[in-house]
Scaffold this motif. Structure first.
Motif, PDB file in Angstrom:
ATOM      1  N   CYS A  40       0.849  -1.186   0.000  1.00  0.00           N
ATOM      2  CA  CYS A  40       0.000   0.000   0.000  1.00  0.00           C
ATOM      3  C   CYS A  40       0.889   1.242   0.000  1.00  0.00           C
ATOM      4  O   CYS A  40       1.815   1.331   0.806  1.00  0.00           O
TER       5      CYS A  40
ATOM      6  N   CYS B  76       0.119   3.247   3.706  1.00  0.00           N
ATOM      7  CA  CYS B  76       0.563   2.762   5.011  1.00  0.00           C
ATOM      8  C   CYS B  76       1.754   1.824   4.906  1.00  0.00           C
ATOM      9  O   CYS B  76       2.379   1.499   5.906  1.00  0.00           O
TER      10      CYS B  76
ATOM     11  N   CYS C  30      -4.879   0.115   0.306  1.00  0.00           N
ATOM     12  CA  CYS C  30      -5.794  -0.747   1.056  1.00  0.00           C
ATOM     13  C   CYS C  30      -7.222  -0.249   0.851  1.00  0.00           C
ATOM     14  O   CYS C  30      -7.446   0.917   0.548  1.00  0.00           O
TER      15      CYS C  30
ATOM     16  N   CYS D 273      -6.359   4.952   4.262  1.00  0.00           N
ATOM     17  CA  CYS D 273      -5.321   4.856   3.241  1.00  0.00           C
ATOM     18  C   CYS D 273      -5.665   5.694   2.011  1.00  0.00           C
ATOM     19  O   CYS D 273      -4.784   6.288   1.408  1.00  0.00           O
TER      20      CYS D 273
HETATM   21 ZN    ZN Z   1      -2.814   0.965   3.428  1.00  0.00          ZN
END
Ligand code: ZN
Length: 97
Positions: free
Chosen positions: A12, A15, A51, A56
């Motif tokens: 991702c 994150c 995500c 996110c």
């Molecule tokens: Zn994420």
């Protein structure tokens, strides 16, 4: 605890967690200044993954992470359109943005 099987994942851009592709939303750079949500995962082009969480998307889209990852720059209208599309993708998934 059974041994954890290796599942090919994607990172991702917000994150940094690695998750299976089916848990992610793919974004694809379609032209120099345009990014699309790739709900099928089959569009060609430089891609980035987020995500399926509001946190996110917010981090990835409202900051410049997605732009850095895809080496592009987004105008506000384009960014708003993406956020809207991501919201719609999550209808029924109990996600709030
Ligand atoms: Zn994420």
């Amino acid at each position: 605890m059974p041994p954890v099987k290796h599942i090919p994942g994607r990172t991702c851009i917000a994150c940094g967690k690695i998750q299976p592709k089916r848990n992610m939303i793919r974004l694809v750079r379609v032209t120099e200044n345009s990014i699309e949500v790739d709900s099928t995962g089959k569009k060609s082009g430089r891609g980035a993954y987020l995500c399926r969480t509001a946190d996110c998307w917010n981090t990835g889209l409202k900051g410049n992470r997605v732009e850095r990852a895809l080496k592009t720059s987004l105008v506000k209208a384009e960014r708003d359109k993406l956020i809207q599309e991501l919201k719609e993708l999550c209808v029924g998934e109990n996600q709030q943005i």
